[in-house]
Design a protein around this motif. Structure first.
Motif: not given
Length: 243
Positions: A199-201, A206-208, A231-234
């Motif tokens: 999850d952290a990865d 997303c931050c990158r 937005f797909r990842i989120l």
């Protein structure tokens, strides 16, 4: 010049010099000093760990350095990028922001969790009762610790919103990035579920993507692809980021 790690900065400084820099730059009261003394010792005693990435100090101590979104166990052997030459000052900034969420280490958290799970598995009611009694015992410095963490949280969010202009669409994503970074600090070391590292990865990814997509106020095709992927990842993951 070879960069030093967080641990190396702490090792080469006297705690009193670090504390003086903490008090000067963050106005931490004398009541919290024993907590920092213990925290400083705990971090130095952490086992060596290969740490990816770099911690980058900004020119302002009130801004959490980039790359500090993890429990101290994941930070202590990270290289530090800074133009500062005062090791006590650098150590103070690192020690202060490493305790944004709590003054314990991931190892302490995991040891306590494993101890609790062992008690549950053993079905030992007496041991469980003893554990619960100890867990609710009053910490004489508990309120002082909580106030320190509260001050850091306020500073973190004040700086966040100060850098999110309402006239720039990128400010929306900057606030999201900071929220992800804040939550990463919890996920990478203090969450209880098995997939916390993954999850952290994903949060880091997303931050990158936010960094890449918001490099310019007028996004090009590459930036738009980054936004689409973000937005797909989120959409797929954000509801799973609970503990």
């Amino acid at each position: 010049m070879k960069r030093k790690t967080f641990r190396e900065y702490l090792t080469e400084c006297r705690f009193e010099d670090i504390w003086a820099a903490i008090a000067e730059n963050f106005s931490e009261p004398d009541e919290i000093k024993p907590v920092y003394v213990e925290y400083y010792s705990k971090l130095l005693s952490l086992p060596s760990r290969r740490c990816k990435g770099v911690i980058e100090l900004s020119s302002r101590p009130t801004i959490q350095p980039e790359g500090m979104n993890a429990a101290p166990d994941w930070l202590i052997d990270k290289n530090v990028k800074t133009s500062e030459t005062d090791s006590a000052y650098v150590s103070a900034v690192l020690l202060y922001w490493a305790s944004l969420l709590t003054f314990i280490t991931s190892k302490e958290h995991d040891d306590d969790l494993n101890h609790y799970l062992d008690i549950i598995e053993s079905d030992d009611c007496q041991a469980l009762g003893q554990y619960l009694m100890e867990s609710v015992e009053s910490d004489p410095l508990g309120s002082v610790k909580r106030e320190s963490v509260d001050r850091k949280e306020r500073l973190f969010w004040e700086e966040t919103f100060a850098h999110s202009s309402p006239g720039d669409w990128r400010g929306i994503l900057y606030v999201l990035k900071r929220k992800l970074e804040y939550d990463m600090g919890f996920m990478r070391g203090f969450a209880d579920h098995a997939g916390r590292e993954q999850d952290a990865d994903r949060m880091q990814l997303c931050c990158r993507l936010i960094d890449g997509a918001t490099a310019h106020i007028c996004p090009d095709e590459r930036a738009r692809r980054m936004l689409n992927l973000l937005f797909r990842i989120l959409e797929q993951e954000v509801t799973n980021w609970s503990d």
